[in-house]
Design a protein around this motif. Structure first.
Motif, mmCIF file in Angstrom:
data_model
loop_
_atom_site.group_PDB
_atom_site.id
_atom_site.type_symbol
_atom_site.label_atom_id
_atom_site.label_comp_id
_atom_site.label_asym_id
_atom_site.label_seq_id
_atom_site.Cartn_x
_atom_site.Cartn_y
_atom_site.Cartn_z
ATOM 1 N N ALA A 191 9.108 -9.673 -7.319
ATOM 2 C CA ALA A 191 8.296 -8.485 -7.610
ATOM 3 C C ALA A 191 8.239 -7.475 -6.467
ATOM 4 O O ALA A 191 8.175 -6.275 -6.719
ATOM 5 N N ILE A 192 8.256 -7.935 -5.222
ATOM 6 C CA ILE A 192 7.979 -7.015 -4.100
ATOM 7 C C ILE A 192 9.125 -6.948 -3.090
ATOM 8 O O ILE A 192 9.676 -5.871 -2.845
ATOM 9 N N CYS A 193 9.459 -8.067 -2.501
ATOM 10 C CA CYS A 193 10.518 -8.051 -1.481
ATOM 11 C C CYS A 193 11.864 -8.212 -2.183
ATOM 12 O O CYS A 193 12.575 -9.187 -2.024
ATOM 13 N N ARG A 194 12.170 -7.201 -2.988
ATOM 14 C CA ARG A 194 13.399 -7.203 -3.785
ATOM 15 C C ARG A 194 14.556 -6.719 -2.921
ATOM 16 O O ARG A 194 14.340 -6.309 -1.784
ATOM 17 N N ARG A 196 15.873 -3.932 -2.931
ATOM 18 C CA ARG A 196 15.268 -2.698 -2.397
ATOM 19 C C ARG A 196 13.773 -2.967 -2.306
ATOM 20 O O ARG A 196 13.048 -2.929 -3.315
ATOM 21 N N PRO A 197 13.281 -3.299 -1.114
ATOM 22 C CA PRO A 197 11.897 -3.801 -1.001
ATOM 23 C C PRO A 197 10.840 -2.750 -1.296
ATOM 24 O O PRO A 197 11.026 -1.574 -1.025
ATOM 25 N N ARG A 198 9.730 -3.235 -1.868
ATOM 26 C CA ARG A 198 8.596 -2.341 -2.162
ATOM 27 C C ARG A 198 7.538 -2.538 -1.069
ATOM 28 O O ARG A 198 6.446 -3.060 -1.307
ATOM 29 N N VAL A 201 3.597 -1.748 -0.986
ATOM 30 C CA VAL A 201 2.593 -2.558 -1.686
ATOM 31 C C VAL A 201 2.694 -4.035 -1.280
ATOM 32 O O VAL A 201 2.238 -4.914 -2.001
ATOM 33 N N CYS A 202 3.288 -4.292 -0.119
ATOM 34 C CA CYS A 202 3.532 -5.681 0.301
ATOM 35 C C CYS A 202 2.433 -6.189 1.237
ATOM 36 O O CYS A 202 2.110 -5.526 2.227
ATOM 37 N N VAL A 203 1.913 -7.375 0.938
ATOM 38 C CA VAL A 203 0.858 -7.950 1.787
ATOM 39 C C VAL A 203 1.404 -8.446 3.125
ATOM 40 O O VAL A 203 0.639 -8.792 4.023
ATOM 41 N N LEU A 204 2.728 -8.519 3.245
ATOM 42 C CA LEU A 204 3.336 -8.978 4.503
ATOM 43 C C LEU A 204 3.746 -7.803 5.388
ATOM 44 O O LEU A 204 4.344 -7.985 6.435
ATOM 45 N N ARG A 205 3.429 -6.589 4.913
ATOM 46 C CA ARG A 205 3.892 -5.382 5.593
ATOM 47 C C ARG A 205 3.489 -5.357 7.078
ATOM 48 O O ARG A 205 4.313 -5.109 7.943
ATOM 49 N N GLU A 206 2.206 -5.653 7.333
ATOM 50 C CA GLU A 206 1.747 -5.618 8.722
ATOM 51 C C GLU A 206 2.404 -6.761 9.494
ATOM 52 O O GLU A 206 2.197 -7.929 9.174
ATOM 53 N N ALA A 210 11.004 -5.457 9.237
ATOM 54 C CA ALA A 210 11.914 -4.769 8.308
ATOM 55 C C ALA A 210 11.176 -3.817 7.381
ATOM 56 O O ALA A 210 11.789 -3.203 6.511
ATOM 57 N N ALA A 211 9.854 -3.689 7.553
ATOM 58 C CA ALA A 211 9.072 -2.834 6.635
ATOM 59 C C ALA A 211 9.574 -1.396 6.713
ATOM 60 O O ALA A 211 9.778 -0.862 7.800
ATOM 61 N N THR A 212 9.781 -0.803 5.565
ATOM 62 C CA THR A 212 10.222 0.596 5.535
ATOM 63 C C THR A 212 8.984 1.487 5.706
ATOM 64 O O THR A 212 7.888 1.103 5.303
HETATM 65 S S1 SF4 Z 1 7.220 -5.429 4.247
HETATM 66 FE FE1 SF4 Z 1 8.826 -6.910 4.783
HETATM 67 S S2 SF4 Z 1 8.373 -8.674 3.483
HETATM 68 FE FE2 SF4 Z 1 7.286 -6.942 2.606
HETATM 69 S S3 SF4 Z 1 8.642 -6.044 1.046
HETATM 70 FE FE3 SF4 Z 1 9.025 -4.967 2.988
HETATM 71 S S4 SF4 Z 1 10.735 -6.071 3.936
HETATM 72 FE FE4 SF4 Z 1 9.871 -7.425 2.363
#
Ligand code: SF4
Length: 219
Positions: A191-194, A196-198, A201-206, A210-212
């Protein structure tokens, strides 16, 4: 971020995943073979066919002619290959004395036995070990590599066994944790870390290297 921190954030976001969907050890084993290279929804249709035909038992699966077995599991794709793989797995289970006998085997003996079966690779073997036999092995799949690799927690190009050993060494052997963690990685990867990552809206963003960048709305 540590593996456990990632786990807790995913767990909070997604909640209990209740894996593996299957009513018996046999059904989980069958599902683990059928899910190779296909979506779970296709596996569900194949398993429904087996149930409707009264064929979801060791005895029935071993007695079915291979072409009939292949026809029943057709929705799972690669049905001729998977019919042969299923048959090989069930013959091995039967020769070992059945599911109950296998339950008494050590983790190492069971894993090495499974890996000796035609068509059972490390991921399928570990699906069976963790979800059917409740052994503390961490399943590595493409979602695991993608998410944990992007988080910088693993080198996603590492070999299967190396990666598995590394993750298992960092987490204590814990079947419910391994069960839920793998299921969470699959949910998050779908759903999220596809590809093409979203990230927005990702809880792992912080803490994810690799967060965009967040796209700001136009002023
Ligand atoms: S913040 Fe990191 S873990 Fe989350 S969707 Fe982006 S690349 Fe994946």
């Amino acid at each position: 971020m540590t593996l456990l921190e990632a786990y807790h954030r995913l767990d909070e976001a997604w909640g209990p995943q209740h894996w593996w969907p299957g009513e018996s050890v046999l059904e989980i084993m069958v599902g683990a073979v059928l899910t190779q290279n296909t979506a779970w929804s296709n596996v569900e249709r194949a398993i429904a066919n087996l149930k409707a035909a009264g064929a979801l038992s060791m005895q029935a699966l071993l007695a079915l002619p291979l072409d009939e077995l292949a026809a029943l599991i057709r929705p799972a794709g690669y049905f001729n290959v998977k019919a042969r793989r299923l048959r090989a797995l069930l013959e091995w289970v039967s020769a070992a004395g059945g599911v109950e006998a296998l339950s008494g085997w050590t983790d190492e003996k069971l894993r090495s036995g499974l890996l000796g079966v035609h068509g059972v690779g490390p991921e399928t073997a570990d699906d069976i070990l963790l979800y059917a036999f409740e052994r503390p092995v961490f399943v590595i799949d493409a979602y695991t590599r993608r998410i944990l690799g992007r988080l910088g927690l693993i080198d996603p190009t590492m070999g299967y066994e190396h990666l598995r050993a590394m993750i298992e060494a960092e987490l204590s052997p814990d079947v419910p944790l391994f069960n839920q963690f793998h299921a969470l990685l699959v949910a998050h990867g779908k759903a999220i870390c596809r590809p093409r990552p979203r990230c927005t809206v990702c809880v792992l963003r912080e803490g994810c290297p690799a967060a965009t960048p967040t796209r700001l709305p136009p002023e």
